[in-house]
Design a protein around this motif. Structure first.
Motif, PDB file in Angstrom:
ATOM      1  N   UNK A 111       1.541  41.401  32.302  1.00 39.71           N
ATOM      2  CA  UNK A 111       2.771  42.158  32.506  1.00 39.71           C
ATOM      3  C   UNK A 111       3.462  42.395  31.171  1.00 39.71           C
ATOM      4  N   UNK A 112       3.896  43.631  30.963  1.00 43.72           N
ATOM      5  CA  UNK A 112       4.749  43.977  29.830  1.00 43.72           C
ATOM      6  C   UNK A 112       6.087  44.420  30.408  1.00 43.72           C
ATOM      7  N   UNK A 113       7.171  43.812  29.939  1.00 41.94           N
ATOM      8  CA  UNK A 113       8.489  44.048  30.525  1.00 41.94           C
ATOM      9  C   UNK A 113       9.533  44.239  29.440  1.00 41.94           C
ATOM     10  N   UNK A 114      10.669  44.800  29.838  1.00 38.98           N
ATOM     11  CA  UNK A 114      11.769  44.947  28.882  1.00 38.98           C
ATOM     12  C   UNK A 114      12.399  43.585  28.616  1.00 38.98           C
ATOM     13  N   UNK A 115      12.948  43.462  27.431  1.00 42.69           N
ATOM     14  CA  UNK A 115      13.501  42.192  26.977  1.00 42.69           C
ATOM     15  C   UNK A 115      14.896  41.999  27.565  1.00 42.69           C
ATOM     16  N   UNK A 116      14.927  41.473  28.785  1.00 43.87           N
ATOM     17  CA  UNK A 116      16.166  41.216  29.516  1.00 43.87           C
ATOM     18  C   UNK A 116      16.227  39.737  29.900  1.00 43.87           C
ATOM     19  N   UNK A 117      17.434  39.193  30.080  1.00 44.50           N
ATOM     20  CA  UNK A 117      17.540  37.766  30.433  1.00 44.50           C
ATOM     21  C   UNK A 117      16.707  37.366  31.647  1.00 44.50           C
ATOM     22  N   UNK A 118      16.710  38.189  32.699  1.00 44.24           N
ATOM     23  CA  UNK A 118      15.956  37.832  33.903  1.00 44.24           C
ATOM     24  C   UNK A 118      14.466  37.769  33.625  1.00 44.24           C
ATOM     25  N   UNK A 119      13.957  38.680  32.794  1.00 47.56           N
ATOM     26  CA  UNK A 119      12.522  38.685  32.491  1.00 47.56           C
ATOM     27  C   UNK A 119      12.129  37.513  31.598  1.00 47.56           C
ATOM     28  N   UNK A 120      13.057  37.053  30.762  1.00 42.69           N
ATOM     29  CA  UNK A 120      12.770  35.900  29.905  1.00 42.69           C
ATOM     30  C   UNK A 120      12.545  34.633  30.717  1.00 42.69           C
ATOM     31  N   UNK A 121      13.046  34.612  31.945  1.00 43.60           N
ATOM     32  CA  UNK A 121      12.814  33.450  32.803  1.00 43.60           C
ATOM     33  C   UNK A 121      11.358  33.347  33.235  1.00 43.60           C
ATOM     34  N   UNK A 122      10.637  34.475  33.211  1.00 38.89           N
ATOM     35  CA  UNK A 122       9.290  34.522  33.790  1.00 38.89           C
ATOM     36  C   UNK A 122       8.192  34.796  32.772  1.00 38.89           C
ATOM     37  N   UNK A 123       8.530  35.459  31.670  1.00 41.38           N
ATOM     38  CA  UNK A 123       7.506  35.900  30.732  1.00 41.38           C
ATOM     39  C   UNK A 123       7.778  35.380  29.325  1.00 41.38           C
ATOM     40  N   UNK A 124       6.704  35.187  28.560  1.00 40.41           N
ATOM     41  CA  UNK A 124       6.806  34.738  27.172  1.00 40.41           C
ATOM     42  C   UNK A 124       7.333  35.874  26.300  1.00 40.41           C
ATOM     43  N   UNK A 125       7.948  35.550  25.159  1.00 40.65           N
ATOM     44  CA  UNK A 125       8.533  36.591  24.287  1.00 40.65           C
ATOM     45  C   UNK A 125       7.544  37.672  23.884  1.00 40.65           C
ATOM     46  N   UNK A 126       6.272  37.334  23.691  1.00 40.79           N
ATOM     47  CA  UNK A 126       5.291  38.331  23.257  1.00 40.79           C
ATOM     48  C   UNK A 126       4.966  39.354  24.338  1.00 40.79           C
ATOM     49  N   UNK A 127       5.448  39.132  25.547  1.00 41.85           N
ATOM     50  CA  UNK A 127       5.225  40.085  26.639  1.00 41.85           C
ATOM     51  C   UNK A 127       6.400  41.050  26.815  1.00 41.85           C
TER      52      UNK A 127
END
Length: 352
Positions: A277-293
């Protein structure tokens, strides 16, 4: 004994509201639904409000909502989306009252005017319980000083339906976005990034699948045509869970790059299916994905580079997909989240 009667206020056409109703019916609740966007929901009595065409219409639907809720006489009222159905539920005067924030209702709408911020705060302070599906939403609710701390309950994934497909069975390099075709979700950025990626790797057999549907369809189709991507971009629109699982099963990479978001169910389902998964750098996404994603929202070039790294290194994409599956198995089971919600409902009923 009569089953506990749960009255939901929310968008009946939303798969999230439909899933919530289904999960609670499975736990023995009688479920009714008051909505301004009607749709049949199995086993649920649906009461319809007059259509809402502009934001101010919500203020004019309070009497109708109050009448329907009074006639239904539920044991619990639960509103989904604070700045619309939450307001209506607050005007109904029936308790216990639960409200669930969805994202934009707390992260964006209250910032539009002092009036909206005041009304949002007043609405939240009427609730006996507030839930949100990310730490960022819980924090946003806390800023309005509700009567009790909000609880983090996310929508979760139906793990029996959304499961990984063997990586070697996936054809080529299929990319997928399952977000709505609305401005916040930046599908135009995804198409632009895909065009850059395809120009850089023309022999990679790339395909982009767009799920979700929405008001920007005509504009997106024009963008695809102008970029010469007609044969590589596939518009699926809104799919049911089985259709989503089928498309996700064939893909290797999922993309979700909104400007504002809480925890995305589409993202969790993609993770459960073993996609990178590639996602926008948002607080909610940081809960689930590593910074490199993560990439900046709206940055097509950064998104293209991140996607290119995964296309070029299939082992990396597979490894990230495996990590995502493991994370959802550990923390993303919908049944666990809905069991938690059932417990909270029962606590409210005992406290009456």
């Amino acid at each position: 004994m009569q089953p506990t009667h749960l009255c939901l206020l929310g968008d009946a056409t939303s798969p999230h509201v439909q899933r919530w109703a289904r999960e609670m019916r499975q736990r023995g609740y009688r479920v009714s639904l008051v909505t301004a966007r009607p749709a049949p929901v199995d086993g649920v009595e649906v009461r319809t409000l007059r259509p809402v065409r502009r934001s101010a219409d919500w203020l004019l639907r309070a009497r109708e909502a109050r009448r329907h809720v009074a006639e239904l006489a539920p044991d619990i009222v639960h509103a989904h989306y604070i700045t619309s159905y939450g307001y209506l539920a607050a005007r109904c005067g029936r308790r216990p009252l639960v409200m669930t924030a969805w994202g934009t209702d707390l992260l964006v709408t209250p910032r539009k005017s002092p009036w909206m911020r005041w009304l949002t705060g007043w609405t939240l302070r009427q609730a006996d319980l507030i839930t949100g599906d990310s730490a960022s939403l819980v924090a946003a609710a806390a800023a309005f000083r509700p009567r009790r701390p909000a609880q983090e309950i996310h929508w979760g994934v139906e793990l029996q339906r959304f499961q990984p497909v063997p990586w070697e069975d996936k054809p080529g390099h299929q990319l997928v976005s399952a977000r709505a075709w609305e401005p916040n979700y930046r599908i135009d950025t995804i198409v632009e990034a895909f065009a850059l990626l395809r120009a850089r790797q023309p022999q990679a057999g790339l395909a982009l699948h767009l799920l979700g549907g929405g008001s920007l369809e005509a504009r997106l189709r024009q963008q695809v045509q102008q970029a010469g991507l007609e044969g590589a971009v596939h518009f699926h629109g809104r799919l049911d869970d089985a259709g989503m699982a089928r498309v996700l099963g064939a893909a290797k990479i999922a993309i979700t790059v909104p400007e504002s978001d809480a925890t995305s169910v589409a993202m969790l389902e993609s993770m459960a299916c073993g996609l990178a998964v590639v996602a926008s750098d948002l607080p909610a996404n940081r809960q689930w994905l590593a910074p490199q994603c993560l990439v900046p929202a709206g940055d097509a070039r950064a998104l293209s580079e991140q996607l290119g790294a995964l296309v070029e290194d299939d082992a990396l994409a597979q490894a990230r997909g495996r990590q995502n599956t493991e994370r959802i198995a550990r923390d993303g089971d919908r049944a666990v989240q809905m069991d938690r919600m059932h417990t909270l409902y029962q606590q409210l009923l005992r406290a009456r």
